[in-house]
Design a protein around this motif. Sequence first.
Motif, PDB file in Angstrom:
ATOM      1  N   ASP A  16       0.824  -1.206   0.000  1.00  0.00           N
ATOM      2  CA  ASP A  16       0.000   0.000   0.000  1.00  0.00           C
ATOM      3  C   ASP A  16       0.862   1.261   0.000  1.00  0.00           C
ATOM      4  O   ASP A  16       0.511   2.260  -0.628  1.00  0.00           O
ATOM      5  CB  ASP A  16      -0.920  -0.004   1.229  1.00  0.00           C
ATOM      6  CG  ASP A  16      -1.800   1.220   1.289  1.00  0.00           C
ATOM      7  OD1 ASP A  16      -2.649   1.380   0.383  1.00  0.00           O
ATOM      8  OD2 ASP A  16      -1.638   2.034   2.228  1.00  0.00           O
ATOM      9  N   ALA A  17       2.005   1.205   0.697  1.00  0.00           N
ATOM     10  CA  ALA A  17       2.890   2.369   0.795  1.00  0.00           C
ATOM     11  C   ALA A  17       3.912   2.415  -0.331  1.00  0.00           C
ATOM     12  O   ALA A  17       4.744   3.317  -0.368  1.00  0.00           O
ATOM     13  CB  ALA A  17       3.613   2.358   2.143  1.00  0.00           C
ATOM     14  N   GLN A  18       3.883   1.437  -1.246  1.00  0.00           N
ATOM     15  CA  GLN A  18       4.851   1.319  -2.341  1.00  0.00           C
ATOM     16  C   GLN A  18       6.271   1.160  -1.805  1.00  0.00           C
ATOM     17  O   GLN A  18       7.222   1.762  -2.296  1.00  0.00           O
ATOM     18  CB  GLN A  18       4.755   2.528  -3.279  1.00  0.00           C
ATOM     19  CG  GLN A  18       3.418   2.625  -4.009  1.00  0.00           C
ATOM     20  CD  GLN A  18       3.391   3.772  -4.999  1.00  0.00           C
ATOM     21  OE1 GLN A  18       3.706   4.909  -4.650  1.00  0.00           O
ATOM     22  NE2 GLN A  18       3.005   3.480  -6.226  1.00  0.00           N
ATOM     23  N   VAL A  19       6.369   0.336  -0.785  1.00  0.00           N
ATOM     24  CA  VAL A  19       7.655   0.007  -0.169  1.00  0.00           C
ATOM     25  C   VAL A  19       7.996  -1.436  -0.510  1.00  0.00           C
ATOM     26  O   VAL A  19       7.125  -2.314  -0.472  1.00  0.00           O
ATOM     27  CB  VAL A  19       7.582   0.194   1.365  1.00  0.00           C
ATOM     28  CG1 VAL A  19       8.786  -0.420   2.073  1.00  0.00           C
ATOM     29  CG2 VAL A  19       7.464   1.680   1.704  1.00  0.00           C
ATOM     30  N   GLU A  20       9.240  -1.688  -0.843  1.00  0.00           N
ATOM     31  CA  GLU A  20       9.685  -3.029  -1.216  1.00  0.00           C
ATOM     32  C   GLU A  20       9.833  -3.888   0.043  1.00  0.00           C
ATOM     33  O   GLU A  20      10.558  -3.519   0.967  1.00  0.00           O
ATOM     34  CB  GLU A  20      11.021  -2.922  -1.944  1.00  0.00           C
ATOM     35  CG  GLU A  20      11.471  -4.188  -2.630  1.00  0.00           C
ATOM     36  CD  GLU A  20      12.743  -3.971  -3.447  1.00  0.00           C
ATOM     37  OE1 GLU A  20      13.535  -4.923  -3.550  1.00  0.00           O
ATOM     38  OE2 GLU A  20      12.934  -2.849  -3.963  1.00  0.00           O
TER      39      GLU A  20
END
Length: 323
Positions: free
Chosen positions: A287-291
Amino acid sequence: MPSPDRDPQPDGRAPGAVGDRPRLLDPVELASLASLAIRARVVVEGAFVGLHHNRHSGAAIEFAEHKEYAPGDDVRHIDWRAVARVDRYYIKRFEDETEMRTYLLLDTSASMGYGRLGVAKLTYGSMLCAALAYLLAQQGDPAGLLLFDEGTRHYLPPRSRAGHVRDLLAMLESTFPAGRTAPERALGQIGELAERRSLIVLFSDLLDATDELGGRLRQLRARGHDVVLFHLLDRDEIELDLDDLRHFEGMEPGDDRRLLADPRELREAFRRESELFRARWRDLCVDAQVEYHLAVTDVPPSEVLRQFLFARQRARIAPSARR
């Protein structure tokens, strides 16, 4: 401590290498090697087995736009395909991607000291941090290190000077598990320190992490930072693969919970709760566009690093394929 810039063996091969192919050491074998500098090199060399990579990677350039040729422009940048299509001379313009700053954040709270059969999560995380710092130094990119529990324990800013990686490794080797954890505070501090777009890599088991962490991750992404989370867990924290009566107790300071139980009765319930725990953080990262990368401490760190590098390599190739 041996310098990470030198070959750890006279023949130029890392310990555990077989011919030209480094052997993937398991975490226990890896932890037994003489120094973190050598371990970092072994992890990096093992990660590159079978991975197509640029041996001369350093400051990179990315295509930005076409520009009509004008006298004085470098003819080496003429796009001959464009010339063939439109019968006019265009040159390719590029943007330098020099000195990508990286901030490595390692959780050093008490729960990171757990490691019943293999290496502790803190030791495992230190090896991954060291390998990334070594790899970045080889590329000419500075890496900094922040060790945290409830607050910041130690901080080393990113630098390109000689000996910086040695200082970073020494800081990792001197750390120990203690205290409670607050990764959201560590990310908040880095958000204040990182003045330009940076790579921010968090290593934590996320035990007792609060919902505020999700907000911090989204905030860093909104500012343009590239954020990666390595979720460090022991195999026991995933499967609870125990057969006899056990005494369980909390590891974080102030956690006085005690439980005497038959793990066979708890196993299935525990596995379900563990999956929900991991899925929660995995979904939050999406959701946060974190890998997000799950790193279980019985898996060779080289394999975890390889998956990380492959994912980033694939992400860089995909946009160019669409042009």
